[in-house]
Design an enzyme around this catalytic site. Structure first.
Site, PDB file in Angstrom:
ATOM      1  N   GLU A  78       0.851  -1.183   0.000  1.00  0.00           N
ATOM      2  CA  GLU A  78       0.000   0.000   0.000  1.00  0.00           C
ATOM      3  C   GLU A  78       0.890   1.236   0.000  1.00  0.00           C
ATOM      4  OE1 GLU A  78      -3.998  -1.810   2.170  1.00  0.00           O
ATOM      5  OE2 GLU A  78      -2.839  -0.294   3.232  1.00  0.00           O
ATOM      6  N   GLU A  89      -5.523   9.298  10.146  1.00  0.00           N
ATOM      7  CA  GLU A  89      -4.192   8.827  10.558  1.00  0.00           C
ATOM      8  C   GLU A  89      -3.804   9.324  11.944  1.00  0.00           C
ATOM      9  OE1 GLU A  89      -3.340   6.829   8.364  1.00  0.00           O
ATOM     10  OE2 GLU A  89      -4.226   7.587   6.523  1.00  0.00           O
TER      11      GLU A  89
END
Lengths: 312, 434
Positions: A78, A89
């Site tokens: 990824e 995040e």
């Protein structure tokens, strides 16, 4: 549109991805797969799916780091395309995204980077919807997906795009043969889960616990519950959020996961390299060796699971 | 179903009000709005949507009755609609001020903060979190949390903490925890991102009291509906005082909560013009290379994109990276804007205008000197617009005084000292020792 499940008859996931077929193929159970490379990564054993931010801390080092993941046994990689407002995040990946943006990473440079990689693993792009939506002259997600396909990207993960808003991107992915991976949270149930599983392809990203990304020392019970809830859906289940050691990977795969996604633990190594001014080769070696540990852990977990199933 | 059906000459309240109710069904305002959030937040957002429909729209368990009672007793509503005599004379038309600066806490923000904190309580949540830019929403949330006896955490950009120290102190006095946000440039958009991260980890027992008509559905409609008390009062007050509706409503716009609050009750009155005054900052020119827009004029100059859970107009570069915005007033310093405002601008219903830092400061001093009201720097932008554009307006103008300026005094001293502003006091005597 390939939204309606159409049975292919054989119901075998690994046979359902045909790169010559631009529309998503759907198995009897309703599973989609566009990318043969992603399907293959999950066939015959657990997939190790590492994540790094592209361009962190600069494009040249980043290339060495991604290739080190590949040498360490990555099945899918990824690649994070940095967005300025990464709301999903935690601090580790946020800081990496800032480093990459400060070093000048852009969507076009990201695609050039992907084209220049020498790796065997299937490449998946993880980014936020605004970058996909804004790319290219025409409005909508199609130009981004077309460019991604040309750069060898096999799939997309878009953490701020819920299933309800995803149909334009789903169509573009089907047109260009990309998989669209969705994240399933510990809180995802009922109709929402069905809506997501109707649209997912390639693999489903099982979020191991609530919160944002970040390495943790424990592996949540929520993972087991999530895997149980997903057991009726015939699509590979890759578990992410908080996995940092081979032992975690072993336990998670033994518990039923088809793959492990590892981000923050790897990004931490890059961050540590920046903070301590370590040589690129040394950082790459650490990434490769942690990758090997994670991959081997996943394989031990798989062997234990297969052994347990056979002894029954 | 046509909108003309709802326009009444006598203002009877039996008319349908499609504009007032826009977006309640699905969170969409034409192409804007939506729910672009991480999956972990979706169940919380569905739960909130359900609670909004039951308690706010259907007044289940008497929620709205309790909300109105607390706004009156704790908040001091209704706020006055006051004729500004000197400004009316100066501009040759009747200028009325909707005095949200007199609401408890000194800004319109309490309408929303109290509504959401109370809703959180009805939902059985144990903790509330919020972001703040200027500190107005943070102080309002901290007050509401103390009033309703709920623990509260406020995320605030480090740079804003330095610009708004008195508000930080007020939040702490009310028992809130203030967490500095150091990512990015440390302003409102980073604070929103950080609060969303907290929420993603704590959704089960925590409610996120978002501070403006931004974010994923149902926040834009819910915050608008809590703030609509501004225009619902003003509409009645204007008719009592003048016998007719105003010709123009003027409100400053950052995220747009006081703007939508001031507009919502008039959106269906086609004859009433609505002016959204954005921060023009130092210039409307954008520095693509540096990723900086030295303004916060997302309605006026922004382009469609997705930020913080909604599709709306944004200040962004060619690639879609969000730009750092700027304004002398930290409450307007935001790269996005409420999706409903973006829609109303595209429809031609709302007139977007930009007023720069200089004109806002001049407006600040003018209102302070001539009317005895020290406005927030955010609000001052509306008076900058009035000075330059009054000839384009009708006979009865209502300006929403969204907040008072006490919080801005240090910034005003510093900014005034750097400029020549007619009629402003000499600031040099204050700048030493600050």
């Amino acid at each position: 549109m390939a939204d309606e499940p159409t049975a292919t008859g054989d119901g075998d996931r690994s046979d359902s991805a045909d790169p010559a077929d631009s529309a998503a193929r759907v198995t009897a159970e309703g599973t989609r797969a566009n990318s043969a490379a992603i399907a293959e990564a999950f066939a015959d054993g657990p997939a190790y799916v590492p994540y790094l931010v592209v361009g962190d801390p600069d494009a040249a080092s980043s290339k060495a780091y991604v290739e080190a993941l590949d040498r360490g046994g990555a099945d899918v990689i990824e690649l994070g395309l940095p967005f300025s407002e990464p709301i999903a995040e935690g601090p580790t990946i946020q800081e990496a995204l800032v480093r990459a943006l400060d070093a000048g990473m852009t969507p076009d440079r990201f695609f050039a980077f992907a084209e220049g990689l020498d790796v065997d693993a299937a490449l998946v792009c993880m980014t936020y919807y605004n970058l996909i939506y804004q790319y290219g002259a025409a409005s909508g997600p199609r130009p981004f997906v077309e460019r991604a396909a040309a750069a060898g990207i096999e799939g997309l993960v878009v953490p701020d795009l819920p299933a309800e808003e995803a149909d334009p991107l789903r169509e573009a992915c089907d047109e260009f043969g990309l998989d669209l991976v969705f994240i399933v949270a510990p809180t995802t149930r009922g109709d929402r889960l069905d809506r997501i599983m109707e649209r997912v392809s390639g693999y489903v990203y099982v979020q191991a616990r609530l919160g944002t990304t970040g390495a943790r020392s424990d592996v949540s019970e929520q993972t087991t519950e999530s895997l149980d809830r997903l057991s009726g859906y015939d699509v590979p289940k890759a578990v992410g959020f908080g996995i940092s050691t081979g032992e975690h990977a072993e336990r998670i795969v033994a518990g039923g996961a088809d793959g492990v996604i590892v981000g923050s633990a790897l990004v931490d190594i890059v961050g540590d390299g920046v903070a301590n001014d370590r040589p690129t080769a040394a950082v790459a070696d650490r990434l490769e060796s942690l990758s090997r540990e994670l991959k081997e852990g996943a394989e031990r977990g798989y062997a234990a699971r297969v052994g347990a199933a056979e002894s029954q | 179903m046509s909108e003309t059906d709802t326009q009444t000459t006598d203002g009877t309240e039996t008319a349908r009000r499609p504009g007032r109710e826009r977006g309640r069904e699905d969170g969409k305002f034409g192409r804007y709005g939506g729910q672009y959030v991480p999956e972990a937040l979706m169940p919380a957002i569905e739960e909130l949507t359900d609670a909004y429909e039951r308690y706010v729209l259907d007044n289940e368990d008497g929620f709205m009755d309790e909300f109105r009672r607390r706004l009156a007793d704790f908040g001091g509503r209704p706020t006055p609609l006051q004729r500004a005599d000197r400004l009316s004379e100066r501009y040759g038309r009747d200028v009325y001020l909707k005095r949200e600066d007199l609401l408890h806490g000194g800004a319109h923000k309490l309408n929303n903060a109290l509504g959401q904190a109370l809703l959180a309580k009805y939902m059985g949540k144990e903790r509330i979190i919020a972001e703040t830019g200027a500190g107005q929403h943070g102080t309002a949330t901290a007050m509401a949390a103390a009033h309703l006896d709920m623990p509260c955490t406020i995320y605030m950009g480090e740079r804003d903490i330095n610009r708004q120290r008195p508000n930080v102190f007020r939040m702490k006095l009310n028992g809130a925890e203030v967490k500095p946000v150091t990512t990015g440039r440390g302003t409102l958009k980073e604070a929103i991102s950080e609060t969303m991260r907290d929420w993603a980890a704590t959704v089960e027992d925590t409610h996120y009291v978002i501070g403006s008509v931004v974010g994923p559905h149902p926040f834009p409609v819910m915050v608008r509906d809590f703030q609509a008390v501004i225009s619902e009062e003003a509409r009645e007050q204007a008719r009592e005082k003048t016998g007719q509706l105003p010709t123009d409503i003027v409100a400053c716009a950052g995220g747009g909560s006081n703007t939508m609050g001031a507009f919502a009750g008039f959106v269906d009155d086609g004859a009433v013009s609505l002016h959204a005054v954005e921060a023009g900052g130092s210039t409307l020119e954008v520095d693509e290379e540096a990723g900086v827009a030295p303004n916060s004029a997302s309605l006026y100059t922004g382009e469609e994109g997705v930020l913080h859970g909604a599709r709306t107009k944004l200040l962004q570069d060619r690639d879609g990276q969000i730009m750092e915005s700027h304004s002398v007033s930290s409450g307007l310093d935001y790269a996005g804007v409420g999706p409903e405002l973006a829609y109303l601008v595209d429809e031609g219903r709302v007139n977007p205008v930009a007023v720069d830092d200089d004109a806002a400061l001049a407006g600040f001093h003018r209102l302070s000197r001539t009317e005895g009201i020290i406005p927030a720097l955010e609000t001052a932008h509306a008076f900058g617009f009035l000075e330059d554009h009054h000839e384009e307006l009708g006979d009865r103008v209502v300006v929403n005084v969204s907040g008072r300026g006490d919080k801005d005094l240090e910034a005003v001293i510093e900014e005034t000292d750097q400029r020549e502003i007619a009629g402003a006091p000499d600031m040099s005597m204050f700048t030493e020792g600050i």
